[in-house]
Write a protein that holds these residues in place. Structure first.
Motif, PDB file in Angstrom:
ATOM      1  N   VAL A  95      58.589  56.446  -1.948  1.00  0.00           N
ATOM      2  CA  VAL A  95      58.260  56.506  -0.520  1.00  0.00           C
ATOM      3  C   VAL A  95      59.557  56.592   0.267  1.00  0.00           C
ATOM      4  N   GLU A 143      48.145  60.221   6.289  1.00  0.00           N
ATOM      5  CA  GLU A 143      49.049  59.544   5.351  1.00  0.00           C
ATOM      6  C   GLU A 143      48.317  58.837   4.218  1.00  0.00           C
ATOM      7  N   LEU A 183      53.866  54.658   7.446  1.00  0.00           N
ATOM      8  CA  LEU A 183      54.087  54.195   6.079  1.00  0.00           C
ATOM      9  C   LEU A 183      53.102  53.094   5.677  1.00  0.00           C
ATOM     10  N   ASN A 241      61.187  61.858  10.862  1.00  0.00           N
ATOM     11  CA  ASN A 241      61.554  62.293   9.510  1.00  0.00           C
ATOM     12  C   ASN A 241      62.039  63.740   9.460  1.00  0.00           C
ATOM     13  N   ASN A 296      63.929  53.115   2.851  1.00  0.00           N
ATOM     14  CA  ASN A 296      63.806  53.180   4.311  1.00  0.00           C
ATOM     15  C   ASN A 296      65.089  53.782   4.872  1.00  0.00           C
ATOM     16  N   SER A 349      60.674  56.604   4.026  1.00  0.00           N
ATOM     17  CA  SER A 349      60.190  56.371   5.387  1.00  0.00           C
ATOM     18  C   SER A 349      61.343  56.481   6.379  1.00  0.00           C
ATOM     19  N   HIS A 375      60.619  52.174  -2.634  1.00  0.00           N
ATOM     20  CA  HIS A 375      60.608  52.486  -1.202  1.00  0.00           C
ATOM     21  C   HIS A 375      62.043  52.579  -0.694  1.00  0.00           C
ATOM     22  N   GLN A 407      59.947  47.913   9.259  1.00  0.00           N
ATOM     23  CA  GLN A 407      59.649  48.699   8.061  1.00  0.00           C
ATOM     24  C   GLN A 407      60.343  48.185   6.807  1.00  0.00           C
ATOM     25  N   SER A 457      58.314  57.254  11.391  1.00  0.00           N
ATOM     26  CA  SER A 457      58.388  55.808  11.586  1.00  0.00           C
ATOM     27  C   SER A 457      57.088  55.255  12.148  1.00  0.00           C
ATOM     28  N   TYR A 514      50.319  54.493   3.672  1.00  0.00           N
ATOM     29  CA  TYR A 514      50.617  54.769   2.265  1.00  0.00           C
ATOM     30  C   TYR A 514      50.304  53.564   1.371  1.00  0.00           C
ATOM     31  N   ASP A 530      63.055  55.833  10.009  1.00  0.00           N
ATOM     32  CA  ASP A 530      62.980  54.642  10.858  1.00  0.00           C
ATOM     33  C   ASP A 530      63.904  54.805  12.053  1.00  0.00           C
ATOM     34  N   CYS A 570      57.478  60.245   5.364  1.00  0.00           N
ATOM     35  CA  CYS A 570      56.741  60.055   6.614  1.00  0.00           C
ATOM     36  C   CYS A 570      57.668  59.653   7.749  1.00  0.00           C
TER      37      CYS A 570
END
Length: 557
Positions: A99, A52, A80, A31, A169, A101, A167, A119, A76, A83, A103, A74
């Motif tokens: 969120v 987390e 997550l 991240n 990703n 995330s 979310h 994810q 990978s 969370y 990846d 966060c």
């Protein structure tokens, strides 16, 4: 400075344009592009929370108070997944949470790379919207840039308009740490926010309302400004209307029953008495209902018709939901006809409730040192104008037995009602509030979330009160065999833990009491110290609490 990766730039620039300011970051490497983008721009306020699970609840507590989206970021892999408890709480409590995330690229999923899981759609059952951004390597990928803008805007619009978790990703390929002085793309576009959902109040509702001689209104979890004094005066001016409020409703009024269980429990097994409470119709306003007794009662006696009022999600709690009126509760109140029905419904049950409150005074006078007595002392002596955060399980249920201070703002994680994350949520709320915050919790809930104290942003005036009865005392109130090895180990979870070592490690002021005299001496000192966070550990017996509480309800018959 901005991250070199173009789709990371899109996220940072659009968040800034849409005024998403607070970013809770769980440290990691994948991240890094977004961490760089957010932390290098002074517009954003960033927080570093290692655990987390705690980070998720900290962001939840902040969003609860700010009433605006707070972002989680966060790396990978399993990060997550930690969370998830906060995501489910945000979903059921309807709190805006984003969120983000990081990846691996799609072609590196399920080929044996480390710190890599599936994810995409990981929160699918408890999310308002989720998406995965397209990786952009060059600004000539115009269509991909436009697609990402659309996905990002939809996510932000959804969390703002519908108040819940989303979310996003975001796959990244190395190198992850490169930076640029200026944005590679010219601008990011803002797509119009979703229109607020409203509904017309059906004529059928007014027909039921005007012709019902017993109308029960239940106020559960609400923000402090949902209903005004004038709204409550209008509702209670109708003698056929009985209002019951829960501790999280932030509602107090002379003609409102604030202790649902105190009213119902003494007669819940006496059908000829409790049937008189049966309403012609029920109106609910707010989130999840705490009182199990009112839910069981309205299911047992088959509520005739149920309407839910307000923007919060409508649940068919009593299996009689006729409609969801999606207007502000205050608007609904003002729409009601001035006509009232001749009825003694409100008068009878308010009188019954007041008699119970008067009668219980003699029970309190002989009550020994126990959980019940501790909560009584606490709620009588809390300072004014605080943010009061309540833990789950026993804490919130005991709170329901006492009138709350009208100057308090009261919150608890009643979406999923779990003990996980209560301390972290309270800390997040304290970080975002201009009020001093006091958090009351039980021992198991506190120790379960002890990593919450690993946080560099806890306000100095934050205070924790832990009622330590050496286990999960609520299980003693439930049916089942007690005082066996199986009960002690697998239900009550007996322990001899104390908070002193945690307080030493995290530089928190520690106070401990085990009787009423010690409480009187230590409590004011605990409240007055504001040079660093303070914790008051109140030790109570483990085996008498259930009998004292159950005997309380019997005494009121």
């Amino acid at each position: 400075m901005l991250p070199e990766i173009i789709h990371a730039q899109q996220v940072v620039l659009l968040f800034k344009k849409r005024q998403i300011k607070h970013i809770v970051i769980s440290p990691g490497s994948r991240n890094a592009p977004l961490t760089i983008g957010f932390t290098e721009d002074s517009f954003f306020t960033c927080y570093s929370i290692v655990d987390e699970r705690c980070a998720g609840h900290v962001a939840l507590g902040m969003a609860q108070q700010l009433r605006e989206p707070v972002a989680l970021l966060c790396t990978s892999g399993s990060a997550l997944l930690n969370y998830y408890p906060a995501v489910t709480e945000a979903y059921y409590s309807e709190i805006p949470l984003i969120v983000l995330s990081a990846d691996r690229p799609p072609h590196k999923i399920d080929i044996g790379d480390g710190q890599t899981i599936r994810q995409k759609h990981v929160y699918s059952n408890h999310i308002l919207y989720d998406c995965e951004l397209t990786m952009i390597h060059d600004k000539i990928q115009v269509e991909s840039i436009a697609t990402n803008e659309r996905l990002l805007n939809k996510a932000l619009n959804t969390t703002i308009a519908r108040s819940g978790p989303v979310h996003i990703n975001i796959p990244f390929e190395e190198p992850l740490y490169n930076r640029v002085e200026k944005s590679t793309i010219k601008d990011v576009k803002t797509i119009d926010i979703l229109k607020e959902e409203t509904s017309i109040i059906p004529d059928e509702f007014y027909k039921h309302w005007d012709n019902s001689s017993s109308k029960l209104i239940i106020l559960s979890t609400l923000n402090v400004d949902v209903l005004t004094e004038a709204d409550l005066n209008k509702l209670t001016s109708d003698p056929s209307v009985l209002i019951m409020s829960e501790v999280g409703s932030n509602i107090r009024h002379d003609k409102v029953v604030w202790g649902i269980d105190t009213l119902i429990a003494p007669i819940e097994n006496i059908d000829e008495e409790i049937t008189h409470l049966q309403p012609d119709m029920v109106v609910t306003i707010g989130g999840m209902i705490v009182s199990k007794k009112i839910k069981q009662y309205l299911r047992k006696f088959e509520t005739k018709i149920h309407y839910h009022v307000g923007k919060r999600r409508a649940y068919d709690t009593f299996f009689k939901l006729a409609g969801h009126i999606k207007v502000k509760p205050s608007t609904w109140v003002q729409s009601l006809h001035s006509k009232t029905v001749n009825s003694q419904y409100q008068e009878y049950w308010l009188k019954t409730f007041k008699n119970r409150i008067e009668k219980r005074k003699s029970y309190f006078e002989t009550m020994p040192w126990c959980d019940f007595k501790v909560y009584k002392l606490l709620f009588q002596n809390l300072p004014d104008n605080i943010l009061l955060q309540l833990g789950n399980s026993s804490t919130v249920r005991y709170a329901q037995l006492f009138p709350m201070n009208t100057s308090h703002k009261i919150y608890a994680n009643r979406g999923t009602s779990g003990i996980d994350g209560s301390t972290s949520t309270a800390i997040g709320a304290a970080m975002a509030s201009d009020r001093p915050c006091i958090f009351i919790t039980g021992d198991l809930s506190f120790f379960y979330d002890s990593n919450a104290l690993w946080n560099n942003y806890i306000p100095k005036n934050f205070k924790i009160i832990v009622i330590n009865n050496s286990g999960g005392g609520i299980f003693r109130i439930l049916p089942g065999h007690k005082d066996t090895h199986e009960f002690d180990t697998y239900f009550e979870t007996k322990h001899d833990l104390t908070a002193i070592q945690l307080c030493e490690m995290y530089h928190i002021g520690y106070h401990k009491v085990g009787d009423e005299a010690a409480f009187a001496k230590a409590y004011q000192q605990f409240l007055s110290k504001n040079d660093k966070p303070q914790l008051l550990e109140i030790v109570t017996p483990s085996k008498v609490n259930d009998e004292i509480l159950l005997n309380y309800f019997k005494f009121l018959r």
